[in-house]
Enzyme design. Structure first.
Site, PDB file in Angstrom:
ATOM      1  N   SER A 101       0.839  -1.195   0.000  1.00 58.86           N
ATOM      2  CA  SER A 101       0.000   0.000   0.000  1.00 58.86           C
ATOM      3  C   SER A 101       0.874   1.246   0.000  1.00 58.86           C
ATOM      4  CB  SER A 101      -0.847  -0.052   1.280  1.00 58.86           C
ATOM      5  OG  SER A 101      -1.311   1.220   1.619  1.00 58.86           O
TER       6      SER A 101
ATOM      7  N   TYR B   3      -1.793  -0.391  10.616  1.00 62.26           N
ATOM      8  CA  TYR B   3      -2.056  -1.000   9.304  1.00 62.26           C
ATOM      9  C   TYR B   3      -0.857  -0.791   8.373  1.00 62.26           C
ATOM     10  CZ  TYR B   3      -3.639  -1.386   4.502  1.00 62.26           C
ATOM     11  OH  TYR B   3      -3.729  -1.713   3.162  1.00 62.26           O
TER      12      TYR B   3
ATOM     13  N   LYS C 152       2.146  -3.431   6.495  1.00 65.94           N
ATOM     14  CA  LYS C 152       2.580  -3.507   5.087  1.00 65.94           C
ATOM     15  C   LYS C 152       4.097  -3.344   4.989  1.00 65.94           C
ATOM     16  CE  LYS C 152      -1.476  -4.281   3.420  1.00 65.94           C
ATOM     17  NZ  LYS C 152      -1.814  -5.629   2.939  1.00 65.94           N
TER      18      LYS C 152
ATOM     19  N   TYR D  86      -0.411  -0.290  -3.832  1.00 65.04           N
ATOM     20  CA  TYR D  86      -1.575   0.380  -4.424  1.00 65.04           C
ATOM     21  C   TYR D  86      -1.737   1.748  -3.799  1.00 65.04           C
ATOM     22  CZ  TYR D  86      -2.922  -4.621  -4.322  1.00 65.04           C
ATOM     23  OH  TYR D  86      -2.959  -5.983  -4.343  1.00 65.04           O
TER      24      TYR D  86
ATOM     25  N   ASN E 113      -5.053   4.480  -4.207  1.00 64.20           N
ATOM     26  CA  ASN E 113      -6.413   4.330  -3.658  1.00 64.20           C
ATOM     27  C   ASN E 113      -7.371   3.665  -4.641  1.00 64.20           C
ATOM     28  OD1 ASN E 113      -5.137   6.477  -1.934  1.00 64.20           O
ATOM     29  ND2 ASN E 113      -7.037   6.087  -0.854  1.00 64.20           N
TER      30      ASN E 113
HETATM   31  N1  NAD Z   1      -8.762  -1.191  -0.888  1.00 70.79           N
HETATM   32  C1  NAD Z   1      -7.773  -0.378  -0.584  1.00 70.79           C
HETATM   33  O1  NAD Z   1      -7.984   0.827  -0.411  1.00 70.79           O
HETATM   34  C2  NAD Z   1      -6.350  -0.880  -0.484  1.00 70.79           C
HETATM   35  C3  NAD Z   1      -5.271  -0.003  -0.655  1.00 70.79           C
HETATM   36  C4  NAD Z   1      -3.971  -0.487  -0.548  1.00 70.79           C
HETATM   37  C5  NAD Z   1      -3.756  -1.826  -0.255  1.00 70.79           C
HETATM   38  N2  NAD Z   1      -4.814  -2.641  -0.074  1.00 70.79           N
HETATM   39  C6  NAD Z   1      -4.574  -4.053   0.277  1.00 70.79           C
HETATM   40  O2  NAD Z   1      -5.146  -4.856  -0.733  1.00 70.79           O
HETATM   41  C7  NAD Z   1      -5.605  -6.078  -0.181  1.00 70.79           C
HETATM   42  C8  NAD Z   1      -7.036  -6.324  -0.592  1.00 70.79           C
HETATM   43  O3  NAD Z   1      -7.825  -5.225  -0.164  1.00 70.79           O
HETATM   44  P1  NAD Z   1      -9.387  -5.148  -0.451  1.00 70.79           P
HETATM   45  O4  NAD Z   1      -9.719  -3.736  -0.599  1.00 70.79           O
HETATM   46  O5  NAD Z   1      -9.755  -6.113  -1.500  1.00 70.79           O
HETATM   47  O6  NAD Z   1      -9.937  -5.635   0.966  1.00 70.79           O
HETATM   48  P2  NAD Z   1     -11.186  -6.557   1.290  1.00 70.79           P
HETATM   49  O7  NAD Z   1     -11.401  -6.453   2.759  1.00 70.79           O
HETATM   50  O8  NAD Z   1     -12.319  -6.262   0.393  1.00 70.79           O
HETATM   51  O9  NAD Z   1     -10.632  -7.994   0.913  1.00 70.79           O
HETATM   52  C9  NAD Z   1      -9.760  -8.702   1.754  1.00 70.79           C
HETATM   53  C10 NAD Z   1     -10.329 -10.103   1.859  1.00 70.79           C
HETATM   54  O10 NAD Z   1      -9.447 -10.880   2.679  1.00 70.79           O
HETATM   55  C11 NAD Z   1     -10.249 -11.673   3.556  1.00 70.79           C
HETATM   56  N3  NAD Z   1      -9.427 -11.974   4.722  1.00 70.79           N
HETATM   57  C12 NAD Z   1      -8.852 -11.091   5.575  1.00 70.79           C
HETATM   58  N4  NAD Z   1      -8.140 -11.768   6.495  1.00 70.79           N
HETATM   59  C13 NAD Z   1      -8.282 -13.082   6.212  1.00 70.79           C
HETATM   60  C14 NAD Z   1      -7.783 -14.280   6.791  1.00 70.79           C
HETATM   61  N5  NAD Z   1      -7.020 -14.266   7.881  1.00 70.79           N
HETATM   62  N6  NAD Z   1      -8.115 -15.455   6.238  1.00 70.79           N
HETATM   63  C15 NAD Z   1      -8.916 -15.509   5.139  1.00 70.79           C
HETATM   64  N7  NAD Z   1      -9.422 -14.408   4.542  1.00 70.79           N
HETATM   65  C16 NAD Z   1      -9.105 -13.212   5.081  1.00 70.79           C
HETATM   66  C17 NAD Z   1     -11.471 -10.819   3.844  1.00 70.79           C
HETATM   67  O11 NAD Z   1     -12.575 -11.598   4.240  1.00 70.79           O
HETATM   68  C18 NAD Z   1     -11.709 -10.128   2.525  1.00 70.79           C
HETATM   69  O12 NAD Z   1     -12.580 -10.865   1.691  1.00 70.79           O
HETATM   70  C19 NAD Z   1      -5.388  -5.966   1.334  1.00 70.79           C
HETATM   71  O13 NAD Z   1      -4.167  -6.591   1.652  1.00 70.79           O
HETATM   72  C20 NAD Z   1      -5.278  -4.473   1.551  1.00 70.79           C
HETATM   73  O14 NAD Z   1      -4.503  -4.163   2.684  1.00 70.79           O
HETATM   74  C21 NAD Z   1      -6.111  -2.214  -0.201  1.00 70.79           C
END
Ligand code: NAD
Length: 344
Positions: free
Chosen positions: A128, A153, A157, A181, A183
């Site tokens: 992130s 958080y 990362k 990523y 946003n």
């Molecule tokens: N969406 C954003 O703004 C953003 C920005 C930068 C980085 N990220 C990273 O991208 C990744 C995906 O983000 P997203 O927006 O799709 O989030 P999200 O919450 O929609 O998806 C994450 C998924 O992981 C599952 N999960 C979490 N912990 C788990 C575990 N221990 N076992 C099994 N499943 C588990 C959740 O149920 C969820 O379905 C994450 O690592 C997040 O930190 C997201």
């Protein structure tokens, strides 16, 4: 390249579900998803099937449970892993740091141990832009130093990246890419999948669309006194499908042995800084809706402004950002309307 099997962790989540759609469209991949629906619903898989016409294999497991996680590797020959599963709410991580350290770190330790055990050699990691914190110089490129993290958080990362780098040093046949990523917003063009958090969302765009459709009475803009052009935070919004296609390119790159180094990091952003008020204005323009919002207090852990220099990913992986802010807001709105009509 012969057909390969990819394990997508967090495949029912927002970015995971969009990436699965792009992997299936590519036709070179069979996909297995592992998700225990902490922040998603199994319905995401039905929606993916509706879009692609393909049913994927899935496991309902918590990745922190190493024994359950091991079963996936024992039962399938996996060529590569895209590791999305994590908790991602900055504000919540400030309130509940141990929840974040436990889930985000333990799941990655388990993943790497199992890759070692089962000789799986390719991993793409969701990092992130929060690793950069409050930067002095914009745009941010991959050489920008990482300061002390602004939130637990963001620290998970930073730790995740260090773990991968250390693991790659010791395992020279193992390959990893961390994608930072900016946003991610918007939804698939079909409007059948999108950002689908359980409970009230923490991110701006689902709060905008949820307010516009009447789920929430009013949007509170978190801080109007930042030293930016209109007082609100500046972010680099990027369409989730652009994020998803970058994962397919990164995976192809590793599986085709094109990488010169066995560990690398890439920014994934559009390169444009957009303020919260500008994002709201884009939403109002494409939806034709007037948004009810007020300016409130700052949220702990939020950085003032960040946007990317993504030339490294463009030059190395041939990735290009296809969607602008209007397209991001339009697809986010179409998804909000669809999910409301279908009671998701
Ligand atoms: N969406 C954003 O703004 C953003 C920005 C930068 C980085 N990220 C990273 O991208 C990744 C995906 O983000 P997203 O927006 O799709 O989030 P999200 O919450 O929609 O998806 C994450 C998924 O992981 C599952 N999960 C979490 N912990 C788990 C575990 N221990 N076992 C099994 N499943 C588990 C959740 O149920 C969820 O379905 C994450 O690592 C997040 O930190 C997201």
């Amino acid at each position: 390249m012969a057909k390969q099997t990819v394990l997508v962790t967090g495949g029912a989540g927002y970015i995971g579900s969009h990436t699965i759609v792009e992997l299936l469209a590519n036709n070179n991949y069979d996909v297995i998803s592992a998700d225990c629906f902490f922040n998603s619903s199994p319905k995401a898989y039905t929606q993916i099937e509706q879009i692609t016409g393909k049913k994927i294999k899935s496991y309902n497991i918590d990745l922190c449970d190493e024994k359950a996680f091991d079963k996936i590797f024992a039962e399938n020959k996996i060529d590569g892993v895209i590791h999305f599963a994590a908790f991602k709410a900055v504000g919540e991580s400030v309130e509940h740091p141990l929840k974040y350290y436990h889930n985000n770190i333990a799941s990655l330790v388990n993943l790497l141990s199992l890759c070692e055990k089962h000789k799986v050699q390719n991993v793409i990691f969701s990092s992130s832009c929060s690793v950069y914190g409050n930067v002095q110089k914009l745009p941010v490129d991959e050489n920008t130093p990482m300061p002390k993290a602004e939130s637990p958080y963001a620290y998970t990362k930073q730790i995740g990246e260090s773990m991968l780098e250390d693991f790659c040093k010791q395992h020279t046949t193992f390959n990893a890419i961390a994608l930072r990523y900016f946003n991610p917003v918007g939804s698939h063009i079909s409007a059948k999948i999108g950002e689908w958090p359980l409970g009230k969302p923490n991110n701006l765009v689902p709060l905008i669309t949820g307010t516009a459709i009447g789920k929430y009475p009013q949007l509170t803009v978190l801080g109007g006194d930042y030293p930016t052009r209109d007082g609100t935070c500046i972010r680099d919004y990027i369409h989730v499908t652009d994020i998803a296609t970058a994962h397919v390119l990164a995976l192809n790159y590793l599986l085709e042995h094109k990488n010169k180094s066995n560990y690398d990091v890439y920014n994934l952003g559009s390169g444009n800084g957009v303020s919260v008020l500008e994002a709201i204005a884009a939403f109002e323009k494409v939806s034709g809706k007037k948004l009810n919002y007020k300016i409130g207090d700052r949220r702990p852990g939020d950085v003032i402004a960040v946007y990317s220099d993504s030339s490294k990913v463009q030059n190395t992986l041939g990735w290009k950002c296809e969607h602008d802010i209007d397209s991001m807001m339009k697809t986010a709105w179409e998804w909000e309307v669809y999910r409301t009509q279908n009671n998701f």
